[in-house]
Design a protein around this motif. Structure first.
Motif: not given
Length: 433
Positions: A64-67, A82-85, A88-89
Motif C-alpha cells: 500500500g506504500t512505496i518508500v 503506483a499513484r494511479e493505482a 502512496a509514494v
C-alpha cells in the motif's frame, strides 16, 4: 504510526535500512518488500521484488506504500503508475515529518554546494549556544534515526529530498543554486524547482540565503516576500566571524561565506554570538571535503565529495600560490566545464588528469583555454595516480576534486576518496602526517 498494508522499499541503502527499523518498531506486523536496480540487499526480514516484476506487483496491490530512497528519481514512470493505482509514494524524510514534525523545531538547509559544511556549522553553533539540537539528513544520519531525540533538528537536504518534501520547516536556507543532477530531475528546470520547493511555499517562515543565492532570480521568486529574509549580520558580529574563521580549519573564501550563512541561521534559531564563535572553532573538515594528507612530503587533498564544477572551483581557490595537479572527471550529468577550464591556470593547475566520462569534455575545454597545462587522460584513478607519480617535479599538491559523481567507477564518493589516499600512500611513500 501503523501501516495498514505491506510496504515496498525502493532502494536498499542507509535510508532504506532506517525505514525498515522504523517499521519494525512502530508497525511490527507489517510485511516489507524491497526492490533494487542493482547490487545486494543488506536488509533483514524483507522479501525482494525484482524491478521487472514491480508493475505486476502494483497491479496486484501487493503493498500500500512505496518508500523511495533519495537516489531513486521521483520521475520514474513506475511511481506515476503506483499513484494511479492508489499506492502512496513517500520517503524517509516525509515519514519523519508525519511522525515527529509537530514535536521538533526544524532548520532545513539546501543548495548546490556548501550545504554539508553550512549545516554542520549551524549545528555546532547551536549546541555551543546551549540549544538541544541534532543533525541529520543528507549529511549522514537518516531523518527517522534522528526521530524526536532533540528539541531542534538541523537537516541538510539534497534536491532529491526537497523535491517531494511534504512538511514546512521553521527556518530554511539556500546556500547557492547552479545546475546539477539533471539526470535525476530530467532537466535543469526541474532541478531548480525541486531544490527551491524547500522555500517556495505559502506559509511564511524565515529564510537565509548564501552569497550564491541572494541575487539569483529564481531563488528570489521562490522566496516571494523579501520580508522573510533573516536579518543580516551586524558589522561587529561579522568581523568576529571573519576573525574566528581565519584561525579555524575552514579553508577558502567559500567557507567564510558558509560560516556567515550558518551564523545567520544559528542566530535566527536562538543561538548566541559566543556559541557561533565556539562552533567555528570546533569545526572539523567533513570527510572527503578538502581533507588534507601529507604523504612522502607532498600534500594530497581528498575532495571526493565534489560533484559539481563549482565545488572544484572552490577547492582550487582554497590553495593559493601552489602548483597543483588536479584529478577531475566522473559520472556524466551533463554539466558545463567551460568556465572551470578557464580558471585552472589562474588557480595554479600545472597538470590536469581527466577521468571518464566527463573528463573528456574538461580535457577538450582545457586544451583550448589553457594550452600551457599538461593534460592527461586516464582510464581510472589508479592509472591517473601512476601518471602523476612520474611527474612529481611539476606540482606541489595533488587535489582530487572530480566535479562529477563517482558512480561510473565507484560505489560512492567515499570509496573514491579512500582509494585516492590509498594510492597516494602506495605510490608516493609513507604517510608522515
Amino acid at each position: 504510526m501503523h501501516f495498514d498494508a505491506p510496504v515496498l522499499l525502493y532502494g536498499a541503502g542507509r535510508e532504506a535500512r532506517s525505514t525498515r527499523d522504523f517499521i519494525r518498531t512502530h508497525s511490527p506486523g507489517t510485511k516489507v518488500y524491497v526492490t533494487v536496480d542493482s547490487g545486494d540487499v543488506d536488509i533483514e526480514d524483507v522479501e525482494i521484488i525484482a524491478p521487472s516484476d514491480l508493475q505486476d506487483a502494483i497491479a496486484a496491490r501487493r503493498f500500500g506504500t512505496i518508500v523511495k530512497s533519495p537516489g531513486v528519481s521521483r520521475y520514474r514512470p513506475i511511481f506515476a503508475i503506483a499513484r494511479e493505482a492508489g499506492i502512496a509514494v513517500t520517503s524517509n524524510l516525509n515519514l519523519w515529518g508525519e511522525e515527529y514534525r509537530s514535536k521538533v523545531k526544524v532548520v532545513a538547509i539546501s543548495g548546490t554546494k556548501g550545504k554539508s559544511t553550512t549545516a554542520t556549522l549551524t549545528w555546532l553553533m547551536l549546541t555551543n549556544s546551549g540549544v538541544d539540537a541534532g543533525l541529520g539528513g543528507n549529511v549522514g544520519v537518516a531523518p527517522l534515526d534522528v526521530a524526536d531525540k532533540y528539541k531542534t533538528v538541523v537537516f541538510e537536504l539534497s534536491s532529491y529530498q526537497t523535491a517531494d518534501m511534504a512538511f514546512t520547516p521553521d527556518i530554511a536556507a539556500i546556500t547557492n543554486l547552479s545546475p546539477e543532477h539533471t539526470d535525476w530531475h530530467r532537466d535543469v528546470e526541474h532541478y531548480y524547482a525541486d531544490k527551491l520547493n524547500l522555500i517556495d511555499r505559502d506559509k511564511d517562515f524565515p529564510v537565509a540565503l548564501g552569497v550564491g543565492a541572494k541575487d539569483n532570480k529564481l531563488v528570489l521568486e521562490a522566496l516571494r516576500n523579501p520580508a522573510r529574509l533573516v536579518p543580516a549580520l551586524d558589522r561587529e558580529s561579522d568581523q568576529a566571524i571573519v576573525d574566528a574563521v581565519s584561525i579555524s580549519r575552514l579553508k577558502g573564501a567559500h567557507n567564510l561565506d558558509n560560516a556567515r550563512l550558518a551564523a545567520q541561521i544559528a542566530l535566527a534559531a536562538r543561538g548566541t554570538l559566543e556559541g557561533v564563535l565556539k562552533g567555528i572553532a570546533e569545526f572539523k573538515p567533513l570527510p572527503h571535503r578538502l581533507e588534507e594528507h601529507i604523504v612522502g612530503g607532498m600534500l594530497f587533498v581528498n575532495d571526493s565529495i565534489s560533484t559539481t564544477p563549482e565545488a572544484t572551483k572552490a577547492a582550487l581557490a582554497a590553495f593559493p600560490g601552489m602548483r597543483i595537479a588536479l584529478i577531475a572527471g566522473g559520472h556524466e550529468r551533463n554539466q558545463d566545464y567551460t568556465e572551470l577550464a578557464t580558471l585552472l591556470a589562474p588557480r595554479g593547475v600545472t597538470v590536469l588528469v581527466c577521468l571518464p566520462v566527463t573528463g573528456d569534455r574538461l580535457a577538450t575545454a582545457t586544451y583550448a583555454a589553457a594550452p600551457q597545462i599538461e593534460v592527461l587522460e586516464a582510464e581510472n584513478l589508479e592509472t591517473a595516480m601512476q601518471a602523476l607519480s612520474h611527474r612529481r617535479n611539476r606540482f606541489d599538491a595533488v587535489i582530487l576534486s572530480p566535479g562529477a559523481p563517482s558512480y561510473n567507477q565507484f560505489k560512492n564518493f567515499e570509496e573514491r576518496g579512500n582509494t585516492f589516499i590509498a594510492l597516494a600512500e602506495k605510490l608516493f611513500g609513507e604517510k608522515v602526517a
